[in-house]
Design an enzyme around this catalytic site. Structure first.
Site, PDB file in Angstrom:
ATOM      1  N   LYS A 204      20.031  -8.322   6.772  1.00  0.00           N
ATOM      2  CA  LYS A 204      20.937  -6.915   7.443  1.00  0.00           C
ATOM      3  C   LYS A 204      22.221  -7.056   7.704  1.00  0.00           C
ATOM      4  O   LYS A 204      22.679  -5.621   7.227  1.00  0.00           O
ATOM      5  CB  LYS A 204      19.505  -6.366   8.943  1.00  0.00           C
ATOM      6  CG  LYS A 204      18.069  -6.453   8.298  1.00  0.00           C
ATOM      7  CD  LYS A 204      18.166  -5.492   7.449  1.00  0.00           C
ATOM      8  CE  LYS A 204      16.952  -4.635   6.960  1.00  0.00           C
ATOM      9  NZ  LYS A 204      16.699  -3.845   6.217  1.00  0.00           N
TER      10      LYS A 204
ATOM     11  N   GLY B 198       0.665  -1.288   0.398  1.00  0.00           N
ATOM     12  CA  GLY B 198       0.045  -0.302  -0.090  1.00  0.00           C
ATOM     13  C   GLY B 198       0.629   1.732   0.174  1.00  0.00           C
ATOM     14  O   GLY B 198       1.977   1.275  -0.319  1.00  0.00           O
TER      15      GLY B 198
ATOM     16  N   TYR C  34      15.562 -12.697   7.601  1.00  0.00           N
ATOM     17  CA  TYR C  34      15.350 -10.966   7.477  1.00  0.00           C
ATOM     18  C   TYR C  34      16.988 -10.009   7.938  1.00  0.00           C
ATOM     19  O   TYR C  34      17.637  -9.458   7.734  1.00  0.00           O
ATOM     20  CB  TYR C  34      13.927 -10.203   8.162  1.00  0.00           C
ATOM     21  CG  TYR C  34      14.145  -9.211   8.584  1.00  0.00           C
ATOM     22  CD1 TYR C  34      13.546  -8.463   7.221  1.00  0.00           C
ATOM     23  CD2 TYR C  34      13.628  -8.640   9.806  1.00  0.00           C
ATOM     24  CE1 TYR C  34      13.772  -6.918   7.235  1.00  0.00           C
ATOM     25  CE2 TYR C  34      14.158  -7.390   9.643  1.00  0.00           C
ATOM     26  CZ  TYR C  34      13.810  -6.667   8.534  1.00  0.00           C
ATOM     27  OH  TYR C  34      13.519  -4.935   8.915  1.00  0.00           O
TER      28      TYR C  34
END
Length: 308
Positions: A146, A36, A142
């Site tokens: 990172k 979005g 994740y």
């Protein structure tokens, strides 16, 4: 300063964009809008918006034309989303960051501000706030990606004389955050007087950092710091998830009860028993450290929800 913000339509990115635009800077947002668009219409009118994926090397390269600084926030977020998409999570981090760095070198970008995560500290339990020198042990796709990028950016900074900063955010929350994250999920349940679902016995702790403090810290690092650094951005106070739920019930005057449920197996690597950050390095480098206490931040978040 002319800047690109990858992931600039997301929760944290949109707040950074809003602050930069308010300060009169030229801003270009690069986002695939997979989750979005949280940018207000009034802000969209003031920026250049590019819809594309960071894995698209050519489009990303074009977006960096005539740019000084890059804020790199594009990432897969949310425990469930990451657990279900480990490959895409790694690709967005590794390929996306490589593409960005490669183009930054060629285009003479002065500074890259990369958003890392407190997740790189892994599941190790400590009794006080963790600082940047603490031995880390990332255990999720994740967090591993990172950490890889932190090391990669340090090498890039040394070899190509580009300022690079990896910012380890600790559980950022505030207005416009969606229900992939615990605080908006609890608020949603409380406002519907539904049970607040807490995994396990709720004794796990987290260090929640309000969005305004996070944005101020991030922009001060961009403005004041040189070289290469890894920097925690954390309030420095942790709270149990059980007590977080109780506070949200109190703030909303909800009739919700807390429902302690079994944690799904896929969350195991994401859920340390305790996480609390140390922002002394941030204070030393910028003169600033997060100041918003949790109750104040929760009330601000709640007031924003009521206006929607």
């Amino acid at each position: 300063m002319r800047t690109v913000i990858t992931g600039g339509a997301g929760f944290i990115g949109s707040h950074i964009v809003e602050k930069l635009v308010t300060d009169g800077l030229k801003v270009r947002v690069y986002d695939n809008f997979l989750r979005g668009n949280k940018l207000d219409d009034s802000i969209i009118k003031e920026i250049e918006l590019i819809k594309a994926d960071v894995r698209d090397k050519d489009k990303l390269d074009q977006s960096l034309k005539d740019i000084n600084y890059v804020f790199h926030l594009a990432a897969y977020l949310g425990v469930d989303i990451v657990a279900e998409n480990p490959l895409e999570t790694m690709e967005v981090e590794s390929i996306g960051t490589y593409n960005l760095v490669s183009s930054s070198i060629n285009r003479g970008i002065e500074k890259i501000i990369y958003i890392s995560t407190s997740g790189v500290y892994g599941k190790v339990e400590i009794d006080k706030g963790v600082n940047e020198d603490f031995l880390i042990s990332p255990s999720t796709s994740y967090a591993i990606a990172k950490r890889y990028n932190e090391i990669y950016l340090k090498s890039v900074s040394t070899k190509y004389n580009i300022d690079t900063f990896s910012l380890r955010y600790f559980n950022v929350y505030g207005p416009k955050q969606d229900e992939r994250m615990v605080i908006p999920r609890f608020f949603s349940q409380a406002l519907k007087n539904k049970p607040i679902t807490v995994y396990g016995d709720g004794s796990d702790t987290r260090d929640f950092t309000y969005i305004d403090d996070t944005v101020i810290s991030t922009l001060l690092i961009a403005e004041k710091c040189k070289g290469n650094e890894i920097i925690n951005i954390a309030k420095g106070d942790d709270i149990s998830i059980q007590n977080l739920a109780k506070n949200i019930i109190k703030i909303t005057k909800s009739s919700s009860k807390i429902d302690n449920i079994k944690s799904p197996s896929h969350r195991f690597d994401f859920d340390p028993k305790k996480r609390c950050g140390d922002s002394n390095k941030l204070k030393k480098l910028t003169g600033y450290s997060p100041t918003t206490n949790l109750i104040e931040g929760l009330k601000k978040t709640y007031n924003h929800i009521l206006k929607l």
